[in-house]
Design a protein around this motif. Structure first.
Motif, mmCIF file in Angstrom:
data_model
loop_
_atom_site.group_PDB
_atom_site.id
_atom_site.type_symbol
_atom_site.label_atom_id
_atom_site.label_comp_id
_atom_site.label_asym_id
_atom_site.label_seq_id
_atom_site.Cartn_x
_atom_site.Cartn_y
_atom_site.Cartn_z
ATOM 1 N N THR A 141 0.812 -1.212 0.000
ATOM 2 C CA THR A 141 0.000 0.000 0.000
ATOM 3 C C THR A 141 0.848 1.264 0.000
ATOM 4 N N GLN A 142 2.153 1.129 0.030
ATOM 5 C CA GLN A 142 3.060 2.274 0.035
ATOM 6 C C GLN A 142 3.349 2.747 -1.394
ATOM 7 N N SER A 143 3.720 3.982 -1.514
ATOM 8 C CA SER A 143 4.227 4.505 -2.772
ATOM 9 C C SER A 143 5.718 4.199 -2.799
ATOM 10 N N LEU A 144 6.091 3.119 -3.460
ATOM 11 C CA LEU A 144 7.476 2.663 -3.448
ATOM 12 C C LEU A 144 8.300 3.372 -4.508
ATOM 13 N N GLY A 145 9.520 3.720 -4.133
ATOM 14 C CA GLY A 145 10.424 4.401 -5.059
ATOM 15 C C GLY A 145 11.655 3.571 -5.316
ATOM 16 N N GLY A 146 12.809 4.187 -5.169
ATOM 17 C CA GLY A 146 14.068 3.533 -5.465
ATOM 18 C C GLY A 146 14.457 2.493 -4.435
ATOM 19 N N LEU A 147 15.364 1.604 -4.844
ATOM 20 C CA LEU A 147 15.903 0.617 -3.921
ATOM 21 C C LEU A 147 17.354 0.371 -4.267
ATOM 22 N N SER A 148 18.085 -0.117 -3.288
ATOM 23 C CA SER A 148 19.494 -0.437 -3.487
ATOM 24 C C SER A 148 19.839 -1.670 -2.674
ATOM 25 N N VAL A 149 20.521 -2.620 -3.307
ATOM 26 C CA VAL A 149 20.944 -3.849 -2.633
ATOM 27 C C VAL A 149 22.383 -3.646 -2.162
ATOM 28 N N HIS A 150 22.661 -4.083 -0.947
ATOM 29 C CA HIS A 150 24.006 -3.986 -0.370
ATOM 30 C C HIS A 150 25.013 -4.626 -1.328
ATOM 31 N N PRO A 151 26.192 -4.035 -1.499
ATOM 32 C CA PRO A 151 27.175 -4.566 -2.454
ATOM 33 C C PRO A 151 27.642 -5.990 -2.182
ATOM 34 N N SER A 152 27.660 -6.423 -0.916
ATOM 35 C CA SER A 152 28.165 -7.773 -0.642
ATOM 36 C C SER A 152 27.175 -8.667 0.098
ATOM 37 N N ASP A 153 26.073 -8.114 0.590
ATOM 38 C CA ASP A 153 25.086 -8.909 1.326
ATOM 39 C C ASP A 153 23.721 -8.781 0.661
ATOM 40 N N PRO A 154 23.321 -9.776 -0.143
ATOM 41 C CA PRO A 154 22.060 -9.676 -0.872
ATOM 42 C C PRO A 154 20.818 -9.691 0.022
ATOM 43 N N ASN A 155 20.987 -9.906 1.314
ATOM 44 C CA ASN A 155 19.847 -9.882 2.227
ATOM 45 C C ASN A 155 19.613 -8.506 2.832
ATOM 46 N N GLN A 156 20.456 -7.534 2.487
ATOM 47 C CA GLN A 156 20.266 -6.164 2.966
ATOM 48 C C GLN A 156 19.835 -5.277 1.807
ATOM 49 N N VAL A 157 18.648 -4.690 1.976
ATOM 50 C CA VAL A 157 18.068 -3.859 0.935
ATOM 51 C C VAL A 157 17.600 -2.557 1.573
ATOM 52 N N LEU A 158 17.859 -1.466 0.899
ATOM 53 C CA LEU A 158 17.379 -0.161 1.335
ATOM 54 C C LEU A 158 16.392 0.321 0.282
ATOM 55 N N LEU A 159 15.191 0.704 0.715
ATOM 56 C CA LEU A 159 14.228 1.184 -0.250
ATOM 57 C C LEU A 159 13.486 2.386 0.281
ATOM 58 N N SER A 160 12.989 3.195 -0.646
ATOM 59 C CA SER A 160 12.181 4.340 -0.234
ATOM 60 C C SER A 160 10.725 3.936 -0.382
ATOM 61 N N ALA A 161 9.969 4.220 0.681
ATOM 62 C CA ALA A 161 8.552 3.851 0.714
ATOM 63 C C ALA A 161 7.760 5.034 1.245
ATOM 64 N N GLY A 162 6.950 5.624 0.401
ATOM 65 C CA GLY A 162 6.185 6.786 0.814
ATOM 66 C C GLY A 162 7.111 7.922 1.163
ATOM 67 N N THR A 163 7.050 8.376 2.390
ATOM 68 C CA THR A 163 7.920 9.457 2.836
ATOM 69 C C THR A 163 9.057 8.937 3.689
ATOM 70 N N SER A 164 9.291 7.627 3.680
ATOM 71 C CA SER A 164 10.310 7.018 4.530
ATOM 72 C C SER A 164 11.348 6.269 3.714
ATOM 73 N N THR A 165 12.504 6.084 4.328
ATOM 74 C CA THR A 165 13.522 5.194 3.795
ATOM 75 C C THR A 165 13.567 3.999 4.723
ATOM 76 N N VAL A 166 13.429 2.796 4.186
ATOM 77 C CA VAL A 166 13.277 1.601 4.998
ATOM 78 C C VAL A 166 14.434 0.650 4.779
ATOM 79 N N PRO A 167 15.272 0.396 5.812
ATOM 80 C CA PRO A 167 16.323 -0.623 5.655
ATOM 81 C C PRO A 167 15.727 -2.010 5.915
ATOM 82 N N SER A 168 16.357 -3.046 5.356
ATOM 83 C CA SER A 168 15.862 -4.395 5.625
ATOM 84 C C SER A 168 16.344 -4.878 6.974
#
Length: 168
Positions: A141-168
Motif C-alpha cells: 500500500t506504500q508509494s514505493l520508489g528507489g531501492l538499493s541492494v548492499h554490495p556484498s550482502d544480498p539480504n540487505q536492501v534499502l528502499l524508499s517507501a512513501g515518505t520514509s527510507t526503509v532498511p531491511s
C-alpha cells in the motif's frame, strides 16, 4: 555533458556499463535509450504493449550483456543478448508498475524490484518473483520508489517507501 534522448523524455533510471563507462542506458516514458559517449541517444527497446514506458534499468555487473528493465504497466523485461531481444516476466507481478530494479553486485543472480500493488519482490535470475520472507505486507500500500541492494550482502536492501527510507 552527457546529452539527452531527443524529445520530451523523462529519464527515471540510469545504468552505466561497468566495463565501458562511456556506454549508458536511461529508462524513459518512451522506452530504453542507449548512448556511447553521450552525444547521440538511440532507442533500443520499447515495451510492445500499450502505454508502457520504462521506469528502471539495471545491468548485470558479472555479465554486461544481461539487462533488466521495469515498465510502468507491464512488469519487468529482461535481455540476455545485450538488448537485441527482450522477454517479459510477469510471474509474481501480475503486470504491476515497476518502480525500481537492483541486483546484488556480489551475487547478481539475486535481484529485487519494487512494484506498485505488489510491494517488494525478490528473484533468483529474474524469471520468478516473490515477496522476500521478511517483506512487510504494508509495502503493497506504500508509494514505493528507489531501492538499493548492499554490495556484498544480498539480504540487505534499502528502499524508499512513501515518505520514509526503509532498511531491511
Amino acid at each position: 555533458n552527457a546529452g539527452q534522448p531527443a524529445g520530451p523524455e523523462d529519464g527515471s533510471s540510469i545504468a552505466i556499463n561497468p566495463l565501458n563507462p562511456n556506454v549508458a542506458y536511461v529508462a524513459t516514458s518512451q522506452g530504453l535509450y542507449m548512448t556511447s559517449g553521450g552525444g547521440t541517444w538511440t532507442l533500443v527497446f520499447a515495451p510492445p504493449a500499450g502505454p508502457a514506458g520504462l521506469s528502471s534499468v539495471a545491468i548485470n555487473p558479472a555479465n554486461v550483456s544481461q539487462f533488466f528493465a521495469g515498465s510502468t504497466f507491464s512488469g519487468p523485461y529482461s535481455s540476455s543478448d545485450g538488448g537485441l531481444t527482450w522477454q517479459q516476466s510477469t510471474t509474481g507481478f501480475a503486470a504491476a508498475s515497476i518502480t525500481s530494479i537492483d541486483l546484488c553486485p556480489a551475487d547478481p543472480a539475486i535481484m529485487y524490484a519494487t512494484a506498485q500493488t505488489a510491494g517488494l519482490l525478490k528473484s533468483f535470475g529474474g524469471t520468478l518473483w516473490a515477496p522476500p520472507l521478511l517483506a512487510t505486507p504494508d509495502f503493497q500500500t506504500q508509494s514505493l520508489g528507489g531501492l538499493s541492494v548492499h554490495p556484498s550482502d544480498p539480504n540487505q536492501v534499502l528502499l524508499s517507501a512513501g515518505t520514509s527510507t526503509v532498511p531491511s
